[in-house]
Design a protein around this motif. Structure first.
Motif, PDB file in Angstrom:
ATOM      1  N   GLY A 280       0.835  -1.204   0.000  1.00 50.09           N
ATOM      2  CA  GLY A 280       0.000   0.000   0.000  1.00 50.09           C
ATOM      3  C   GLY A 280       0.862   1.244   0.000  1.00 50.09           C
ATOM      4  N   ASP A 281       0.948   1.924   1.162  1.00 46.62           N
ATOM      5  CA  ASP A 281       1.697   3.186   1.196  1.00 46.62           C
ATOM      6  C   ASP A 281       3.205   3.005   1.326  1.00 46.62           C
ATOM      7  OD1 ASP A 281       1.745   2.295   3.770  1.00 46.62           O
ATOM      8  OD2 ASP A 281       1.072   4.166   4.678  1.00 46.62           O
ATOM      9  N   HIS A 282       3.693   1.765   1.375  1.00 48.01           N
ATOM     10  CA  HIS A 282       5.140   1.543   1.450  1.00 48.01           C
ATOM     11  C   HIS A 282       5.479   0.148   0.914  1.00 48.01           C
ATOM     12  CE1 HIS A 282       3.641  -0.417   5.112  1.00 48.01           C
ATOM     13  NE2 HIS A 282       4.639  -1.254   4.919  1.00 48.01           N
ATOM     14  N   PHE A 283       6.772  -0.114   0.796  1.00 48.41           N
ATOM     15  CA  PHE A 283       7.230  -1.483   0.519  1.00 48.41           C
ATOM     16  C   PHE A 283       7.874  -2.025   1.785  1.00 48.41           C
ATOM     17  CE2 PHE A 283       6.799   0.209  -3.673  1.00 48.41           C
ATOM     18  CZ  PHE A 283       6.477  -0.896  -4.467  1.00 48.41           C
ATOM     19  N   LEU A 284       7.651  -3.287   2.069  1.00 49.37           N
ATOM     20  CA  LEU A 284       8.369  -3.936   3.154  1.00 49.37           C
ATOM     21  C   LEU A 284       9.547  -4.650   2.506  1.00 49.37           C
ATOM     22  CD1 LEU A 284       8.206  -4.418   6.248  1.00 49.37           C
ATOM     23  CD2 LEU A 284       7.198  -6.628   5.701  1.00 49.37           C
ATOM     24  N   VAL A 285      10.749  -4.202   2.849  1.00 47.51           N
ATOM     25  CA  VAL A 285      11.938  -4.753   2.206  1.00 47.51           C
ATOM     26  C   VAL A 285      12.564  -5.790   3.133  1.00 47.51           C
ATOM     27  CG1 VAL A 285      14.166  -4.220   1.163  1.00 47.51           C
ATOM     28  CG2 VAL A 285      12.310  -2.549   1.030  1.00 47.51           C
ATOM     29  N   ASN A 286      12.793  -6.964   2.576  1.00 50.15           N
ATOM     30  CA  ASN A 286      13.417  -8.060   3.317  1.00 50.15           C
ATOM     31  C   ASN A 286      14.888  -8.123   2.893  1.00 50.15           C
ATOM     32  OD1 ASN A 286      13.151 -11.677   2.932  1.00 50.15           O
ATOM     33  ND2 ASN A 286      14.126 -10.502   4.545  1.00 50.15           N
ATOM     34  N   VAL A 287      15.786  -7.903   3.855  1.00 50.38           N
ATOM     35  CA  VAL A 287      17.215  -7.996   3.553  1.00 50.38           C
ATOM     36  C   VAL A 287      17.844  -9.094   4.396  1.00 50.38           C
ATOM     37  CG1 VAL A 287      17.427  -5.556   2.912  1.00 50.38           C
ATOM     38  CG2 VAL A 287      17.859  -6.232   5.287  1.00 50.38           C
ATOM     39  N   SER A 288      18.994  -9.555   3.917  1.00 53.78           N
ATOM     40  CA  SER A 288      19.736 -10.546   4.687  1.00 53.78           C
ATOM     41  C   SER A 288      20.856  -9.803   5.409  1.00 53.78           C
ATOM     42  CB  SER A 288      20.287 -11.594   3.730  1.00 53.78           C
ATOM     43  OG  SER A 288      21.157 -12.424   4.439  1.00 53.78           O
ATOM     44  N   PHE A 289      20.841  -9.889   6.737  1.00 54.55           N
ATOM     45  CA  PHE A 289      21.838  -9.207   7.562  1.00 54.55           C
ATOM     46  C   PHE A 289      22.401 -10.239   8.541  1.00 54.55           C
ATOM     47  CE2 PHE A 289      22.520  -7.137  11.738  1.00 54.55           C
ATOM     48  CZ  PHE A 289      23.622  -6.356  11.401  1.00 54.55           C
ATOM     49  N   ASN A 290      23.716 -10.412   8.563  1.00 58.36           N
ATOM     50  CA  ASN A 290      24.333 -11.445   9.423  1.00 58.36           C
ATOM     51  C   ASN A 290      23.616 -12.793   9.269  1.00 58.36           C
ATOM     52  OD1 ASN A 290      26.193  -9.658  10.317  1.00 58.36           O
ATOM     53  ND2 ASN A 290      25.334  -9.396  12.379  1.00 58.36           N
ATOM     54  N   ASN A 291      23.303 -13.137   8.034  1.00 55.68           N
ATOM     55  CA  ASN A 291      22.652 -14.417   7.739  1.00 55.68           C
ATOM     56  C   ASN A 291      21.264 -14.588   8.317  1.00 55.68           C
ATOM     57  OD1 ASN A 291      24.472 -15.627   6.044  1.00 55.68           O
ATOM     58  ND2 ASN A 291      25.789 -16.167   7.807  1.00 55.68           N
ATOM     59  N   ARG A 292      20.601 -13.477   8.622  1.00 54.62           N
ATOM     60  CA  ARG A 292      19.188 -13.636   8.992  1.00 54.62           C
ATOM     61  C   ARG A 292      18.361 -12.530   8.362  1.00 54.62           C
ATOM     62  NH1 ARG A 292      21.222 -11.143  13.669  1.00 54.62           N
ATOM     63  NH2 ARG A 292      19.739  -9.462  14.032  1.00 54.62           N
ATOM     64  N   ASN A 293      17.055 -12.688   8.464  1.00 55.17           N
ATOM     65  CA  ASN A 293      16.157 -11.744   7.808  1.00 55.17           C
ATOM     66  C   ASN A 293      15.937 -10.506   8.665  1.00 55.17           C
ATOM     67  OD1 ASN A 293      15.512 -13.220   5.462  1.00 55.17           O
ATOM     68  ND2 ASN A 293      14.243 -14.583   6.712  1.00 55.17           N
ATOM     69  N   VAL A 294      16.041  -9.341   8.011  1.00 52.45           N
ATOM     70  CA  VAL A 294      15.654  -8.081   8.650  1.00 52.45           C
ATOM     71  C   VAL A 294      14.649  -7.431   7.701  1.00 52.45           C
ATOM     72  CG1 VAL A 294      16.480  -5.742   9.194  1.00 52.45           C
ATOM     73  CG2 VAL A 294      17.748  -7.734  10.009  1.00 52.45           C
ATOM     74  N   TYR A 295      13.633  -6.805   8.273  1.00 50.14           N
ATOM     75  CA  TYR A 295      12.587  -6.170   7.466  1.00 50.14           C
ATOM     76  C   TYR A 295      12.525  -4.685   7.789  1.00 50.14           C
ATOM     77  CZ  TYR A 295      10.923 -10.885   6.525  1.00 50.14           C
ATOM     78  OH  TYR A 295      10.832 -12.191   6.116  1.00 50.14           O
ATOM     79  N   PHE A 296      12.400  -3.858   6.762  1.00 47.96           N
ATOM     80  CA  PHE A 296      12.166  -2.431   7.013  1.00 47.96           C
ATOM     81  C   PHE A 296      11.262  -1.839   5.952  1.00 47.96           C
ATOM     82  CE2 PHE A 296      16.022  -2.531   4.442  1.00 47.96           C
ATOM     83  CZ  PHE A 296      15.846  -1.485   3.540  1.00 47.96           C
ATOM     84  N   LYS A 297      10.694  -0.677   6.297  1.00 44.01           N
ATOM     85  CA  LYS A 297       9.770  -0.024   5.373  1.00 44.01           C
ATOM     86  C   LYS A 297      10.524   0.951   4.504  1.00 44.01           C
ATOM     87  CE  LYS A 297       5.658  -0.442   8.188  1.00 44.01           C
ATOM     88  NZ  LYS A 297       4.578   0.204   8.921  1.00 44.01           N
TER      89      LYS A 297
END
Ligand code: ADP
Ligand code: MG
Length: 334
Positions: A280-297
Motif C-alpha cells: 500500500g503506502d510503502h514497501f516492506l523490504v526483506n534484507v539478509s543481515f548477518n545471515n538472517r532476515n531483517v525487514y524495514f519499510k
C-alpha cells in the motif's frame, strides 16, 4: 471500579489463570490480549461469574462477583457479556431481537431506542429481516446491539469484530467505542487483533499461558515492548542482539520495528536485498543481515541482490535496550 484481586482458576488440574491482578476505573476500556489459548475468554467468563475462582476476588464497586457455587444465575444485571457464540432468536427480526429486553410501557420510546441501537451497529438496511437470513458478521452486530439495549455498567466483549468484514469493521469500532465513552460504560474486550483496540483501549492486559505479562496503555506497550510477544501483537518486528547495535557486552535482544530502520549511504549495518513486498503506502523490504532476515519499510521497491546499508536511530536503540527482559523466551514470526 472493577477490581480483580490475585485470582487463580483451573478447569481441571492445571491452572488456566494464575495470579491475575488489576483494576480499571468506571468508563474505561480494557483490552485483554494474548495468543489463542492464553486464557482471554476464561478471564471474561470469570468476570461474568460463570465459574468459581480457586483463589482471589473480583469486585465491581462494592459488589463481589461470585460464581455458581454462591450465585445460581451468572451475570449480575449491571453487566452484559457478548460471547464468541452469540445466541440470538433466529426466527424473529433484528429489531425484535434487540428489543427483547426493553420495556413495552412506552412503545414510542422503545422504538426510538431500537432505532438508535440499530444505527450504532449499522444494521438499518436489515432491521426488519429475520436473524436467520443474516451473515455471521451481521449476527455479531445484533448481539452487540442487544447487549447495549438495557444499558449495562460493564460490557464484556469476546472477539467482538471477528466475523465482521473489513469494510464495516473500522466504522463500527469507532461508532461502538464512542458510544461507550459517551455513556461512560466500562468495557473489557478480549482480542488478538490490534485493530480492534489500539485506538480505543485505555489499558491493555497481556496474557501468556494464563499469566499477566504486561499491563499498560497501548501506546506505552507499543513503544516499550518488553518482549517479542508484545511487539508481535502490534506489528512485524526485528530482533537484534544487543551486542550488534551497542557496545554493550550484555546478553539479550532489542526489538526494532520495520519503520524504525532507514536506508543509509554508509553504516556498519551492511545487508543484501532479498525481496520487496508491496504494502500500500510503502514497501516492506526483506534484507539478509548477518545471515538472517531483517525487514524495514521503504517508499520504493529495492532490487534483489542489491547491497545496501541501513541505520537505526540511537535513541530508539537506547530506549529498547533499557527495557530489555532477558528472562522471557518467546520466538515469533520474523
Ligand atoms: P483464549 O480465549 O485466550 O483463546 P481460553 O480462555 O478459551 O483462551 O482457554 C484457555 C485454556 O483453557 C486453553 O488451554 C483451553 O483449552 C482451556 N479451556 C477453555 N475452556 C475450557 C473448558 N470448558 N474446559 C477445560 N478447559 C478449557
Ligand atoms: Mg477466546
Amino acid at each position: 471500579m472493577l477490581k480483580v484481586n490475585n485470582i487463580y482458576f483451573s478447569y481441571n488440574r492445571a491452572l488456566t489463570l494464575k495470579n491475575i491482578d488489576f483494576s480499571i476505573a468506571k468508563g474505561e476500556c480494557l483490552a485483554i490480549a494474548g495468543e489463542s489459548g492464553s486464557g482471554k475468554s476464561t478471564l471474561l467468563k470469570l468476570l461474568y461469574g460463570e465459574y468459581d475462582l480457586n483463589r482471589g476476588f473480583i469486585f465491581w464497586n462494592k459488589h463481589q462477583i461470585l460464581g455458581p457455587e454462591y450465585n445460581l444465575i451468572p451475570g449480575p444485571d449491571y453487566m452484559k457479556y457478548v460471547s464468541q457464540e452469540f445466541d440470538l432468536m433466529p426466527f424473529t427480526s433484528v429489531e425484535n431481537n434487540i428489543g427483547k429486553f426493553l420495556s413495552n410501557e412506552d412503545l414510542n420510546e422503545k422504538q426510538r431506542r431500537i432505532d438508535e441501537l440499530v444505527a450504532i451497529v449499522e444494521l438499518q438496511e436489515v432491521a426488519k429481516t429475520k436473524v436467520k437470513y443474516l451473515s455471521g458478521g451481521q449476527k455479531q452486530r445484533v448481539a452487540l446491539a442487544r447487549a447495549l439495549a438495557k444499558e449495562p455498567e460493564i460490557l464484556l466483549l469476546d472477539e467482538p469484530f471477528s466475523h465482521i468484514d473489513n469494510l464495516k469493521k473500522q466504522s463500527l469500532r469507532r461508532s461502538l467505542y464512542s458510544y461507550l465513552k459517551q455513556q461512560n460504560i466500562t468495557c473489557v474486550v478480549a482480542t488478538h487483533d490490534k485493530h480492534d483496540i489500539v485506538s480505543f483501549a485505555d489499558s491493555m492486559l497481556f496474557l501468556y499461558q494464563g499469566e499477566a505479562i504486561a499491563f499498560d496503555s497501548p501506546k506505552h506497550l507499543y513503544e516499550h515492548p518488553k518482549n517479542s510477544l508484545i511487539a508481535s501483537f502490534f506489528d512485524e518486528f526485528n530482533e537484534f542482539k544487543i551486542s550488534e547495535v551497542t557496545d554493550s557486552k550484555k546478553f539479550g535482544v532489542v526489538i526494532i520495528y520495520p519503520h524504525e530502520i532507514e536506508l543509509a549511504q554508509s553504516s556498519n549495518f551492511k545487508a543484501v536485498v532479498k525481496q520487496s513486498f508491496f504494502n500500500g503506502d510503502h514497501f516492506l523490504v526483506n534484507v539478509s543481515f548477518n545471515n538472517r532476515n531483517v525487514y524495514f519499510k521503504h517508499t520504493k521497491s529495492l532490487k534483489s541482490g542489491q547491497q545496501i546499508c541501513f541505520k537505526i536511530d540511537e535513541n530508539i536503540i537506547k530506549k529498547r535496550a533499557s527495557i530489555l527482559e532477558d528472562s522471557f523466551e518467546f520466538h515469533s514470526s520474523i
